[in-house]
Design a protein around this motif. Structure first.
Motif, PDB file in Angstrom:
ATOM      1  N   TRP A 278     -13.139  24.116   8.610  1.00 27.07           N
ATOM      2  CA  TRP A 278     -12.220  22.806   8.773  1.00 27.07           C
ATOM      3  C   TRP A 278     -10.902  22.980   9.234  1.00 27.07           C
ATOM      4  O   TRP A 278     -10.456  22.318   9.875  1.00 27.07           O
TER       5      TRP A 278
ATOM      6  N   HIS B 287     -10.297  21.182  12.488  1.00 26.26           N
ATOM      7  CA  HIS B 287      -9.546  19.932  12.811  1.00 26.26           C
ATOM      8  C   HIS B 287      -8.388  20.328  13.859  1.00 26.26           C
ATOM      9  O   HIS B 287      -8.402  19.437  14.922  1.00 26.26           O
TER      10      HIS B 287
ATOM     11  N   HIS C  45     -13.277  16.081   6.653  1.00 27.60           N
ATOM     12  CA  HIS C  45     -14.528  16.188   6.998  1.00 27.60           C
ATOM     13  C   HIS C  45     -15.373  16.599   5.781  1.00 27.60           C
ATOM     14  O   HIS C  45     -16.479  16.861   5.697  1.00 27.60           O
TER      15      HIS C  45
ATOM     16  N   TRP D 187      -7.658  18.574   7.288  1.00 33.17           N
ATOM     17  CA  TRP D 187      -8.965  19.086   7.628  1.00 33.17           C
ATOM     18  C   TRP D 187      -9.938  18.615   6.199  1.00 33.17           C
ATOM     19  O   TRP D 187     -11.247  18.448   6.762  1.00 33.17           O
TER      20      TRP D 187
END
Lengths: 195, 617, 352
Positions: free
Chosen positions: B250, B254, B304, B301
């Protein structure tokens, strides 16, 4: 080259960060105690000297002194090779003492990280030898010294990465006490919500 | 004589397929990216339709669980890596040099190399379908499901290696565009006079440079775990942590979504002025907002990962940064709307899609703010609400924006106009179909339908809404059929476009459609953001240069495609090695040697061949 | 007409949205987050409704503004466009205003996060949930026989009106524990202990749950139930669980089934209070007759379903062959009669 180095900063940053996050969490097998600081100090010094050689090579080329340029290019490559020699010796020793990438977290993170670094050095060595031979057939000369300058940027970067690894992984790893090592690992892990 | 650094002669005036395979012309590379991305768009769309037919009825047994799981894995992977990113690349490639008044990018062969890696990597991954190893672990490949223990087939290997190959190409493109934009602008074109699309390209290139390495490392770790039994993610007993994968993925993932959306935002920022006949409102703020989004994008990030138990401090921090990123996004939207104010708005197809982008993206952004709230995310995460959110921003946003770009620049690229009436039909069908497909998903998420499920029970009450969704999906398909027909017909029989059919203001409209291979006969000097709208703009096209006066352009080369092939085959060799060690090692060694030979051949080959240089000087 | 429609696209979209939102209330589902039955789910829904209202106001305002602009400034012959480059005060205004709106949303968010970190009531019931491919295992530390763990599977039985604190583990890949009407989800991650938000159910009843993190081929069929009982019923259930079942009447199918289960099934499965039946590979089968569903929440617990499941799990779920997964039995290993007996025995395990 600067753009590429930007990405390589993230590349090595991630490798070092992963190693730090997993520090102190190997369940079994050798860890920082296996590092041989005196030997690695020598190899670090050798790599540092190779950066000096690189600077001298570029300087020689920029002043049109082909002999100097060739000498120092070869010296950089040779010193780099000596460093690699030390690395290979170190890895073989570790394997004898039971540390491979499969052994534990320390093995995986440490060996893959230094392995990638070593690969970068080897690529640099190939590059340097290519430049060396190119000075003989006129492809590298005073007018296009930028080619060597760019190789120099790469080489210095690889050296700096090694300084960081040596400092953070070797020195702190070996001389930080067990508690410090664990604390550092836990702090890093806690910030990221790991472990 | 052409200098050869390889066995074959360097192609100097190739024709046909060989011309396309050895091209280093940014315009041709852009077309290659665009056509390939469109092909994968259709493929990814079919993967979606399979899912929609399956989910249209409760407890359907149309496809097996494994097939469905492969469909959602590949639909996601395809759309993100093989459609939206390369479509953006198509536009960067074709347009950026034209918009900045340059003749090509900084590293033309590297440019071609990026494309071939994309093509070969994506073909490699899709090849797994024929080996009965179609990836089925989700497009985000969470550990430890992706470990050898839980994924026995090669599916994960194809996925990991395919992404690694494609990632090299993308990262290289990042370098190329940073250098091109910073170093090759026409005289007078300061950074603040560049079209917004070029700014967005620059920002995306930086995002790529910094976001792809963590993904590369994560994939490398997973490769080592799967092929060489290391312990990065998979050996819980040895202390490895599956969350490490999620963090690394992530940290890439992101910024990746901003890589996906910023090009479309750039397109819209350049389309709106043309069809309102006034400059973009607040140009510096739109640019600055883009930069802020890129920076903040690296700090969000873990939204998530709200449900992974990071703890209250991490959750609070990431919730705050995620909400913060709504501010620069809002600034852009408000500036686009203000561009409409006082304008003279023409509702041509590119404009319709740009307006669609603004409204649909805004809806997606609002649903995103909803699950920035950790409490709400604990119910919405991993449900169809999230699916609704990202389709509103990626389809309603990126795809609508990219489509606006297609309609807008198709005349420049091909010299023909796309049909306006078919364009409008495409827009309406797509808008209706899109909303019918993805609006009900918000509700499905809220009433409890999780993601990534190949079926659901009859008594769950999900069926009616799923039928609505599936109907919408087929309306989208119909819209795409209309689009395809429009493109195919117009390429052959479209109305001739002329150099500036939209009366636009930026440099690419000052040269013929399609452009000469050297782009500009005379490199322009730029005095404003909208050069062609300047009072003293010279809008008369200079005549084409006679052949002996044409500027020297980089010559074609086969090294990019050869090296890309070698790298992909090394990946293939790794997979072969798992089953047949000797055969695999042979492939790896021979392809590795070919790769190294290619690198030498490429480096030693001059950008412009001596044959051409000697003729012109 | 076309132009009229074109410029009203955003309004049409809004109308469509409104219709669908209205449809929301018509869509009942046993897993709906809009039907909270606990304090935790209720407070999440309140925040959610608040955030939705704020977002809808913003969205509606922007869409209306857009429509107005498109109508007012459509191209008219002879009216040139005003060449406006920007307006600094406006930029400041529409940077600050969203910050305020976000702060309004941020406050309840942060308070909620802080609230989840608070300690539960002293009479909290602790449960440990372990995710497996593709079923849920539940331990109640200290409530089992001799003060050990009470172990059950796939149906989490809890008393109404008491704080429940669930710690989450996983035995293999990442799963997620989600029962929307009672509490938001949290992931079950191997090698890590997570804790679900403490919740307190309002009413006795049966609540639907589902795994909410892709965990392999049968993820879609990994579901569970939460059975909220009154305090008395819960105590009865715990006692019956620990006491173990009474021996079935000799000569009945259940009696024959008991022998089969002890001989074969007990390798992987366990039944509390039955010596020799303590396999930990598969789900615990104590008080099986009390369970409302089988096969991890996907089939009603009827005799026919149970026989079909025991005979061939692969006809119901896409479970791979081999490994530690339940084998297929109706390929000759067990005949129909044996399967029927086993089913009869299992469903005889009730609280009476």
């Amino acid at each position: 080259m600067w753009a590429f180095l930007g990405s390589d900063v993230l590349f090595f940053g991630t490798l070092i960060a992963t190693h730090l996050v997993y520090r102190g969490q190997s369940v079994s097998g050798p860890a920082e105690n296996i590092l041989d600081i005196p030997i690695t100090s020598i190899s670090t010094f050798v790599l540092l000297m190779s950066s000096l050689a690189m600077v001298l090579a570029l300087s020689g080329l920029q002043r049109g002194k082909m002999g100097e340029a060739r000498f120092w290019l070869a010296a950089t490559a040779l010193l780099g090779s000596v460093f690699i020699g030390f690395q290979m010796y170190e890895f073989a020793e570790f394997a004898n003492e039971g540390l491979t990438p499969r052994t534990n977290l320390f093995g995986s993170t440490f060996l893959i990280m230094t392995g990638f670094h070593g690969t970068h050095v080897v690529i640099g060595i190939f590059w340097l030898w290519s430049l060396f031979f190119a000075t003989f057939n006129g492809k590298i000369h005073q007018g296009n010294s930028l080619e060597v300058e760019i190789a120099g940027l790469y080489w210095h970067f690889v050296d700096i990465v090694w300084i960081v690894i040596f400092g953070v992984v070797y020195l702190v790893g070996a001389y930080g006490t067990e508690e410090h090592v664990e604390e550092a690992g836990h702090a890093a892990a806690a910030i990221l919500g790991l472990g | 004589m052409a200098a050869n650094t390889g066995i074959l002669r360097r192609p100097l005036a190739p024709a046909g397929i060989w011309a396309w395979m050895t091209t280093v012309d940014h315009k041709r590379i852009g077309i290659l990216y665009g056509v390939t991305a469109f092909f994968f768009f259709l493929l990814g769309g079919m993967e979606a339709l399979v899912m929609r037919v399956q989910l249209a009825s409760a407890e359907s047994t149309l496809v097996s669980a494994n097939t469905f799981n492969a469909m959602f894995t590949m639909h996601g992977t395809t759309m993100v890596f093989m459609v939206v990113m390369p479509a953006g690349a198509a536009f960067f490639n074709f347009l950026v040099p034209l918009m900045i008044g340059a003749r090509d990018v900084a590293f033309p062969r590297l440019n071609a190399f990026s494309y071939w890696l994309f093509l070969f990597g994506s073909l490699f991954m899709n090849f797994s379908f024929f080996m009965n190893a179609f990836p089925d672990m989700g497009w985000f490949g969470y550990a430890p499901l992706t470990s050898n223990e839980f994924t026995i087939s090669n599916a994960t290997d194809y996925w990991v290696l395919g992404l690694l190959v494609m990632g090299i190409g993308t990262t290289a493109a990042g370098f190329n565009f940073v250098v091109t934009i910073l170093n090759m602008r026409a005289p007078g074109m300061t950074l603040m006079r560049m079209p917004v699309f070029v700014w967005m390209t620059l920002i995306v290139a930086f995002l790529i440079i910094f976001a792809f390495p963590p993904l590369t490392i994560a994939l490398a770790f997973l490769t080592f775990d799967r092929f060489f039994d290391t312990n990065f993610f998979v050996d819980i007993g040895a202390g490895s942590d599956p969350l490490l994968w999620q963090h690394l993925f992530w940290i890439f993932g992101h910024p990746e979504v901003y890589i996906l959306i910023l090009p479309a935002m750039g397109i819209v920022s350049d389309v709106l002025p043309t069809f309102t006949r006034k400059p973009l409102f607040g140009y510096p703020m739109v640019v600055f907002a883009g930069v802020v989004i890129a920076f903040l994008g690296f700090g969000v990030w873990a939204h998530h990962m709200f449900t992974t138990g990071l703890g209250p401090w991490a959750n609070a921090a990431f919730s705050a940064t995620t909400m913060a990123i709504a501010v620069p996004t809002g600034v852009k939207i408000f500036n686009w709307l203000a561009t409409l104010y006082g304008g003279s708005i023409r509702f041509k197809t590119p404009m319709l899609f740009a307006l669609g982008f603004i409204s649909m993206f805004m809806l997606g952004g609002l649903s995103g703010v909803m699950h920035a709230v950790t409490a709400v995310d604990s119910q919405q995460s991993d449900t169809y609400f999230i699916v609704a959110h990202f389709h509103y921003v990626l389809f309603g946003g990126a795809i609508f924006g990219l489509t606006a770009g297609v309609y807008y620049w198709f005349p420049k690229i091909s010299g023909k106009m796309l049909s306006e009436s078919m364009g409008k039909l495409h827009f309406w069908l797509l808008l209706i179909g899109f909303n019918l497909t993805f609006m009900p998903m918000h509700i499905l998420g809220v009433i409890g339908m999780p993601r990534r499920i190949y079926t659901y029970a009859e008594d769950m009450g999900f069926e009616f809404l799923n039928q609505m969704v599936s109907t919408g999906a087929f309306i989208i398909a119909l819209a795409i059929v209309v689009f395809t027909i429009n493109i195919v017909r117009s390429v052959r029989q479209g109305e001739p476009a002329g150099d500036n059919p939209w009366e636009a203001a930026t440099l690419e409209w000052s040269i013929p459609s399609p452009p000469h291979h050297y782009n500009f006969a005379i490199v322009p000097t730029v005095r404003s953001q909208y050069p062609l709208w300047d009072e003293d703009a010279n809008v008369v096209l200079p005549p084409a240069l006679p052949a002996h006066d044409e500027p020297i352009m980089p010559d074609p080369s086969y090294w990019p495609i050869v090296l890309a092939f070698a790298i992909t085959m090394v990946a293939g060799g790794l997979i072969i090695w798992q089953g047949h060690a000797i055969a695999g090692l042979t492939v790896i060694a021979s392809m590795g040697l070919l790769g190294m030979r290619s690198i030498f051949g490429w480096v030693l080959e001059p950008m412009e061949d001596e044959a051409h240089v000697s003729v012109h000087h | 007409m076309a132009r009229f429609l074109k410029s009203r696209t955003p309004i049409l979209s809004v109308a469509l949205m409104a219709l669908l939102l209205a449809a929301l209330s018509a869509c009942a589902s046993p897993q709906s987050t809009f039907d909270p039955q606990s304090d935790a789910a209720d407070s999440i829904l309140s925040i959610y409704i608040f955030v939705t209202i704020v977002a809808s106001i913003v969205g509606f305002a922007v869409l209306v503004a857009m429509v107005w602009l498109l109508i007012k400034f459509r191209a008219k012959p002879g009216v040139p466009a005003r060449q406006i480059h920007g307006h600094n005060k406006l930029e400041v205004a529409w940077t600050i205003a969203p910050i305020f709106v976000l702060l309004i949303i941020a406050f309840p968010t942060m308070f909620w996060i802080a609230g989840t970190a608070e300690d539960p009531a002293p009479d909290v019931i602790e449960v440990e949930a372990i995710g497996h491919q593709w079923w849920f295992e539940f331990h109640y530390p200290g409530m089992g026989p001799d003060g050990g763990d009470l172990i059950t599977a796939n149906e989490l039985v809890i008393p109404v009106g008491r704080d429940i604190r669930v710690t989450l583990h996983s035995d293999d890949v990442i799963h997620s524990f989600w029962v929307p009407q009672l509490v938001g989800k949290t992931d079950m991650i191997p090698g890590r202990t997570n804790v679900l938000e403490t919740f307190n159910a309002y009413t006795p009843g049966l609540y639907f749950g589902q795994c909410a993190e892709f965990c392999g081929v049968a993820h879609a069929l990994m579901r569970f139930r939460v059975n909220v009982k009154t305090s008395t019923d819960f105590s009865t259930w715990v006692d019956a669980h620990n006491a173990g079942p009474a021996a079935p009447e000799p000569g009945t199918g259940a009696a024959r089934g008991r022998i089969e289960v002890a001989a074969g099934c007990a390798v992987c499965h366990s039944i509390s209070g039955q010596p020799g039946m303590s396999g930990r590979i598969g789900p615990d089968l104590s008080l099986f007759g009390e369970r409302t569903t089988i096969a991890a929440g996907i089939l009603d617990n009827t005799d026919a379903n149970l026989r079909a499941w025991i005979g061939d799990v692969r006809s119901i779920k896409p479970i791979p062959e081999g490994g530690l997964f339940m084998p297929t039995f109706n390929d000759g290993t067990l005949d129909e009669g044996q399967i029927a007996d086993i089913a009869a025995y299992l469903n005889s395990l009730t609280a009476e």
